[in-house]
Design an enzyme around this catalytic site. Structure first.
Site, mmCIF file in Angstrom:
data_model
loop_
_atom_site.group_PDB
_atom_site.id
_atom_site.type_symbol
_atom_site.label_atom_id
_atom_site.label_comp_id
_atom_site.label_asym_id
_atom_site.label_seq_id
_atom_site.Cartn_x
_atom_site.Cartn_y
_atom_site.Cartn_z
ATOM 1 N N HIS A 154 0.816 -1.228 0.000
ATOM 2 C CA HIS A 154 0.000 0.000 0.000
ATOM 3 C C HIS A 154 0.849 1.277 0.000
ATOM 4 O O HIS A 154 0.296 2.368 -0.165
ATOM 5 C CB HIS A 154 -0.938 0.030 1.212
ATOM 6 N N ASP A 190 -2.615 -10.391 -2.425
ATOM 7 C CA ASP A 190 -3.205 -9.980 -1.147
ATOM 8 C C ASP A 190 -4.702 -9.700 -1.366
ATOM 9 O O ASP A 190 -5.118 -9.368 -2.480
ATOM 10 C CB ASP A 190 -2.482 -8.712 -0.653
ATOM 11 N N HIS A 192 -6.303 -7.183 -0.450
ATOM 12 C CA HIS A 192 -6.484 -5.762 -0.779
ATOM 13 C C HIS A 192 -5.665 -5.387 -2.014
ATOM 14 O O HIS A 192 -4.565 -5.893 -2.220
ATOM 15 C CB HIS A 192 -6.029 -4.903 0.403
ATOM 16 N N ASP A 279 -4.485 -12.917 3.681
ATOM 17 C CA ASP A 279 -5.781 -12.398 4.139
ATOM 18 C C ASP A 279 -6.930 -12.769 3.201
ATOM 19 O O ASP A 279 -8.067 -12.344 3.415
ATOM 20 C CB ASP A 279 -5.744 -10.888 4.422
HETATM 21 C C1 SP5 Z 1 -1.196 -5.135 3.991
HETATM 22 C C2 SP5 Z 1 -2.666 -5.136 4.271
HETATM 23 O O1 SP5 Z 1 -3.295 -6.180 4.188
HETATM 24 N N1 SP5 Z 1 -3.230 -3.980 4.645
HETATM 25 C C3 SP5 Z 1 -4.623 -3.913 4.890
HETATM 26 C C4 SP5 Z 1 -5.003 -2.590 5.448
HETATM 27 C C5 SP5 Z 1 -6.453 -2.557 5.729
HETATM 28 N N2 SP5 Z 1 -6.774 -1.459 6.585
HETATM 29 C C6 SP5 Z 1 -8.161 -1.128 6.621
HETATM 30 C C7 SP5 Z 1 -8.989 -2.167 7.309
HETATM 31 C C8 SP5 Z 1 -9.140 -1.806 8.739
HETATM 32 C C9 SP5 Z 1 -9.559 -2.985 9.575
HETATM 33 N N3 SP5 Z 1 -9.233 -2.727 10.922
HETATM 34 C C10 SP5 Z 1 -9.601 -3.765 11.841
HETATM 35 C C11 SP5 Z 1 -9.104 -3.431 13.206
HETATM 36 C C12 SP5 Z 1 -9.445 -4.530 14.184
HETATM 37 N N4 SP5 Z 1 -8.302 -4.864 14.976
HETATM 38 ZN ZN ZN Z 2 -4.315 -7.108 2.698
#
Ligand code: SP5
Ligand code: ZN
Length: 336
Positions: A154, A190, A192, A279
């Site tokens: 990212h 990934d 994302h 993921d």
């Molecule tokens: C590298 C990668 O997989 N980055 C993903 C970034 C996603 N961020 C936004 C999603 C936020 C989810 N937060 C959950 C918090 C609960 N601990």
């Molecule tokens: Zn990711």
């Protein structure tokens, strides 16, 4: 399979992230890397210095990463440095000194704090990727696994976000390109979209970028990764986005992977950099695909069947109790 990891990568440990309007425990925990290292067994990397990092990232962004936490604390703040104002509304490209102004200038989300050891850990994460590349170049290894953490895909030339600070895959791809190992392809699997990698190579005809990810009209990072983003300028046609709906399981995923593989080979690639996120797992706490552990082995077998020298760079994956075994299942397909 040669696996690389530096224990200094564990020292980056933000406390919390902003999620759905509230503070939550940071998902990108040090225990992720500990769990993977425990399953696959890794050796420490080498130090290739700052030059390969500067070949991808802007100098003012690197200077910011190195000093942001100290500036934050010297302004009397507690905890980790977090941005709250972003100059995206067509504001002027001012060079400002105030830490809050800089945090917004170099971040695109508020979920990626800078902690005390962030710079050091990100530096060693990038060196781990470069060490994996070196094993392919110098030792003729067919495959290498770089246990990068913090992740990288990212992060853009001059921005952080999505738990990423330095773009490990892009740094390795650029280094490989500069060392004559190309044509290079980066494939991002990934959950994302790899927006940072896409931005870095968007106008580059020589480094092909393909990504299979959750449809960004529903999922992070929203503003990148749509199917009509195919590159620009000299790089027109050298970007391929394959967004898939939430709930995607192996049959649909496999078809997209075959499509990406054909495009990678059509580019004439001699080296594959694989941004690997676990993921896409059915049990991932922040994602919505339905791949099983067995599917990770199938994914590895498909990619290994392309018979390209492959550097596997770790990206996301947040089901910590399954993560090490999922990564091991994926890597088990890469023999020789
Ligand atoms: C590298 C990668 O997989 N980055 C993903 C970034 C996603 N961020 C936004 C999603 C936020 C989810 N937060 C959950 C918090 C609960 N601990
Ligand atoms: Zn990711």
């Amino acid at each position: 399979m040669r696996c690389f990891f530096d224990t200094r990568q564990l020292d980056h440990a933000p406390d919390r992230e902003l999620h759905n309007g509230d503070w939550m425990a940071y998902s990108e925990k040090p225990s992720r890397a500990r769990d993977i290292a425990g399953q696959v067994g890794c050796q420490p990397g080498k130090d290739f210095g700052i030059a390969p990092i500067m070949a991808v990232h802007d100098e003012d962004y690197i200077a910011f990463l190195q000093t942001a936490w100290t500036e934050w604390r010297s302004n009397g703040r507690a905890g980790d440095a977090v941005p709250y104002v972003f100059p995206v509304v067509h504001r002027r490209d001012l060079t400002l000194d105030r830490i809050d102004a800089k945090l917004g200038r170099f971040s695109y989300d508020a979920g990626t704090p800078i902690a005390e050891q962030t710079w050091d850990a990100a530096y060693w994460s990038a060196q781990t990727a470069l060490t994996g590349l070196d094993a392919i170049r110098q030792e003729g290894a067919a495959h290498a696994f770089a246990l990068c953490r913090p992740p990288g895909h990212h992060a853009g030339r001059d921005y952080l976000g999505g738990y990423c600070y330095l773009n490990n895959a892009a740094i390795a791809a650029m280094q490989a390109h500069n060392q004559g190992m190309g044509p290079v392809a980066v494939l991002d699997v990934d959950y994302h979209h790899g927006n940072g990698t896409q931005d870095i190579f968007y106008e580059n005809a020589e480094i092909f970028f393909a990504s299979i990810h959750a449809d960004p009209s529903m999922d992070y990072p929203f503003y990148w990764g749509h199917a009509d983003e195919t590159g620009a300028g000299a790089g027109t046609g050298a970007t391929l986005n394959l967004p898939l709906p939430r709930g995607t399981g192996w049959p649909v995923y496999q078809a997209a992977l075959e499509t990406a593989g054909q495009a990678v080979r059509a580019h004439g690639s001699k080296l594959l950099i694989l941004s690997f996120g676990a993921d896409t797992f059915e049990g991932d706490p922040i994602s919505h695909f339905k791949l099983t552990r067995e599917d990770f082995t199938r994914m590895g077998e498909t990619i290994a069947s392309w018979q390209l020298p492959t550097l596997i760079v770790m990206e996301g994956g947040y089901a910590v109790d399954d993560l090490g075994r999922n990564v091991a299942a994926f890597l088990s397909a890469f023999r020789a």
